[in-house]
Scaffold this motif. Structure first.
Motif, PDB file in Angstrom:
ATOM      1  N   THR A   1       0.743  -1.219   0.038  1.00 42.14           N
ATOM      2  CA  THR A   1      -0.136   0.034  -0.050  1.00 42.14           C
ATOM      3  C   THR A   1       0.829   1.446  -0.027  1.00 42.14           C
ATOM      4  N   ALA A   2       2.127   1.265  -0.181  1.00 41.24           N
ATOM      5  CA  ALA A   2       2.997   2.358  -0.168  1.00 41.24           C
ATOM      6  C   ALA A   2       2.923   3.376  -1.004  1.00 41.24           C
ATOM      7  N   SER A   3       2.035   2.974  -2.358  1.00 40.47           N
ATOM      8  CA  SER A   3       2.111   4.089  -3.509  1.00 40.47           C
ATOM      9  C   SER A   3       0.856   3.934  -4.063  1.00 40.47           C
ATOM     10  N   LEU A   4       0.521   2.923  -5.023  1.00 35.16           N
ATOM     11  CA  LEU A   4      -0.681   2.909  -5.841  1.00 35.16           C
ATOM     12  C   LEU A   4      -1.447   1.639  -5.248  1.00 35.16           C
ATOM     13  N   ASP A   5      -1.566   1.399  -4.221  1.00 40.13           N
ATOM     14  CA  ASP A   5      -2.323   0.178  -3.833  1.00 40.13           C
ATOM     15  C   ASP A   5      -2.328  -0.929  -4.779  1.00 40.13           C
ATOM     16  N   LEU A   6      -1.084  -1.296  -5.218  1.00 43.31           N
ATOM     17  CA  LEU A   6      -1.048  -2.226  -6.218  1.00 43.31           C
ATOM     18  C   LEU A   6      -1.238  -3.656  -5.770  1.00 43.31           C
ATOM     19  N   PRO A   7      -2.216  -4.378  -6.295  1.00 41.48           N
ATOM     20  CA  PRO A   7      -2.234  -5.548  -6.114  1.00 41.48           C
ATOM     21  C   PRO A   7      -1.303  -6.660  -6.719  1.00 41.48           C
ATOM     22  N   VAL A   8      -0.479  -7.330  -6.079  1.00 38.84           N
ATOM     23  CA  VAL A   8       0.570  -8.017  -6.654  1.00 38.84           C
ATOM     24  C   VAL A   8       0.320  -9.585  -6.250  1.00 38.84           C
ATOM     25  N   VAL A   9      -0.173 -10.403  -7.241  1.00 38.29           N
ATOM     26  CA  VAL A   9      -0.671 -11.540  -7.317  1.00 38.29           C
ATOM     27  C   VAL A   9       0.205 -12.440  -6.726  1.00 38.29           C
ATOM     28  N   ASP A  10       1.461 -12.582  -7.165  1.00 41.08           N
ATOM     29  CA  ASP A  10       2.528 -13.459  -6.682  1.00 41.08           C
ATOM     30  C   ASP A  10       2.929 -13.206  -5.334  1.00 41.08           C
ATOM     31  N   ALA A  11       2.461 -14.085  -4.232  1.00 43.92           N
ATOM     32  CA  ALA A  11       2.704 -13.828  -3.110  1.00 43.92           C
ATOM     33  C   ALA A  11       4.170 -13.572  -2.474  1.00 43.92           C
ATOM     34  N   ALA A  12       5.195 -14.196  -3.060  1.00 42.89           N
ATOM     35  CA  ALA A  12       6.544 -14.156  -2.953  1.00 42.89           C
ATOM     36  C   ALA A  12       6.970 -12.761  -3.191  1.00 42.89           C
ATOM     37  N   LEU A  13       6.724 -12.529  -4.454  1.00 44.05           N
ATOM     38  CA  LEU A  13       7.098 -10.953  -4.733  1.00 44.05           C
ATOM     39  C   LEU A  13       6.450  -9.841  -4.057  1.00 44.05           C
ATOM     40  N   ALA A  14       5.012 -10.024  -3.702  1.00 50.24           N
ATOM     41  CA  ALA A  14       4.380  -9.110  -2.639  1.00 50.24           C
ATOM     42  C   ALA A  14       5.161  -8.891  -1.303  1.00 50.24           C
ATOM     43  N   GLU A  15       5.555 -10.006  -0.912  1.00 58.55           N
ATOM     44  CA  GLU A  15       6.335  -9.919   0.433  1.00 58.55           C
ATOM     45  C   GLU A  15       7.687  -9.461   0.134  1.00 58.55           C
ATOM     46  N   SER A  16       8.331  -9.711  -0.759  1.00 59.39           N
ATOM     47  CA  SER A  16       9.593  -9.136  -0.937  1.00 59.39           C
ATOM     48  C   SER A  16       9.633  -7.771  -1.216  1.00 59.39           C
ATOM     49  N   VAL A  17       8.607  -6.933  -2.008  1.00 57.96           N
ATOM     50  CA  VAL A  17       8.243  -5.684  -2.236  1.00 57.96           C
ATOM     51  C   VAL A  17       8.124  -4.973  -0.780  1.00 57.96           C
ATOM     52  N   ARG A  18       7.240  -5.378  -0.098  1.00 55.23           N
ATOM     53  CA  ARG A  18       6.892  -4.956   1.160  1.00 55.23           C
ATOM     54  C   ARG A  18       7.984  -5.029   2.136  1.00 55.23           C
ATOM     55  N   VAL A  19       8.603  -5.923   2.204  1.00 55.97           N
ATOM     56  CA  VAL A  19       9.949  -5.708   3.068  1.00 55.97           C
ATOM     57  C   VAL A  19      10.913  -4.759   2.550  1.00 55.97           C
ATOM     58  N   GLY A  20      11.050  -4.939   1.103  1.00 56.18           N
ATOM     59  CA  GLY A  20      11.914  -3.719   0.576  1.00 56.18           C
ATOM     60  C   GLY A  20      11.499  -2.252   0.857  1.00 56.18           C
ATOM     61  N   MET A  21      10.254  -1.971   0.930  1.00 61.72           N
ATOM     62  CA  MET A  21       9.834  -0.722   1.023  1.00 61.72           C
ATOM     63  C   MET A  21       9.838  -0.485   2.464  1.00 61.72           C
TER      64      MET A  21
END
Length: 333
Positions: A2-22
């Motif tokens: 939710t840091a920018s565009l509330d972009l839904p990332v379907v792939d769970a691993a990628l979503a978690e990676s980006v969340r941690v990175g942000m």
């Protein structure tokens, strides 16, 4: 995510990676803006603490995911692009006489123009210190990006010459002021994610196109009921006489004999200091076909960005980049 565009990332691993990175980038941003001087520290933290969409570091993380997004340089690159963006906002708000930024009072209203400009310079310096640790190529890219940011601001300030097409001039300004840094965000992500040169080139082009699409979408949002996401008051650009795509399209339509557009232009060129008059002008623009044309133009740039991704192999990161471009213009609906 939710840091920018509330972009839904379907792939769970990628979503978690980006969340941690942000989260890591957010923490590093706060470290990077700290100053020993109390005034400088408070003013430097002003916009960081106000929040923001953070689309630039998010794009850095997504682009890096086309390769190895876990490399520590990727996070530092994300910090660089967001610091550069924050620094430019201090300067922009002085030049535009903006009252608010991200829901908070603009820095120049709190500390004055001179301090706001100097704080912007301090943040550019901090971005330079961070990028220096990423190597000479990154420093050169950052310098070229900074040059384009300055040229874009200068060309916006001066305006088009009589020989220039106003809309083409405006799109060039957007490319320099917004597209250039978003392109660098994508470039840094792919570079430091270890992607091949062809992928880096794709992300540069993609970022430039998405950047222009993002600002064109903001032009529509500023005048529509799509909602505010920047903290600025609706119609601020109209009141300040700042050109946007809808108003430029209205002026072109008026020049081509559109009577209603001519009426809108007369309103634009009149006194918009009263809220009622401003609201009337916004309503007139929303009832005219130029607003749909502006939405379509933003969507066209976003679709061009998506098309540049075609040579990339299918992957969760590629899907997320498509969604990123779509989310940019979905905000206008």
């Amino acid at each position: 995510m939710t840091a920018s565009l509330d972009l839904p990332v379907v792939d769970a691993a990628l979503a978690e990676s980006v969340r941690v990175g942000m989260e890591t980038i957010e923490s590093r941003l706060r470290e990077a803006v700290q100053q020993a001087d109390q005034l400088a520290d408070t003013a430097s933290r002003h916009l960081v603490e106000a929040g923001g969409k953070r689309i630039r570091p998010m794009l850095t993380l997504l682009a890096a995911s086309l390769g190895d997004g876990s490399r520590p340089e990727v996070v530092e690159a994300g910090v660089v692009v967001e610091l550069t963006h924050l620094a430019s906002l201090y300067h922009d708000d002085v030049m535009d006489s903006a009252d608010q930024r991200r829901g908070a009072a603009a820095a120049h209203l709190v500390w004055g123009n001179q301090v706001a400009i100097l704080v912007g310079d301090l943040l550019f310096a901090r971005a330079s210190r961070v990028v220096a640790d990423l190597g000479p190529e990154a420093v050169n890219i950052q310098a070229a990006t900074f040059e384009r940011l300055c040229l874009g601001q200068m060309h916006e300030t001066v305006g088009p010459s009589p020989a220039d097409d106003p809309i083409a001039h405006y799109l060039q300004v957007l490319g320099d002021k917004t597209g250039s840094l978003i392109a660098t965000a994508g470039r840094f992500g792919a570079m430091f994610g270890g992607c091949p040169p062809e992928t880096v080139d794709i992300m540069v082009r993609y970022g430039e196109l998405v950047g222009v699409a993002f600002q064109l979408a903001d032009d529509v949002i500023d005048l529509s009921s799509a909602g505010r996401v920047s903290g600025k008051v609706q119609g601020t650009d109209l009141r300040e006489g700042v050109p946007t795509l809808p108003t430029l399209l209205a002026r072109r339509a008026a020049g081509n004999g559109d009577a209603e557009a001519a009426r809108i232009v007369a309103m634009l060129d009149g006194d918009l200091s009263e809220d009622a008059r401003l609201a009337e002008t916004i309503a007139a623009l929303n009832e005219h076909k130029v607003m749909d044309a502006a939405r379509d133009e933003a969507a066209r740039w976003a679709q061009e960005a998506i098309a540049t991704l075609e040579p990339l192999p299918e992957s969760p990161a590629k899907v997320a980049l498509r969604q990123f471009a779509e989310a940019v213009v979905d905000r206008t609906r």
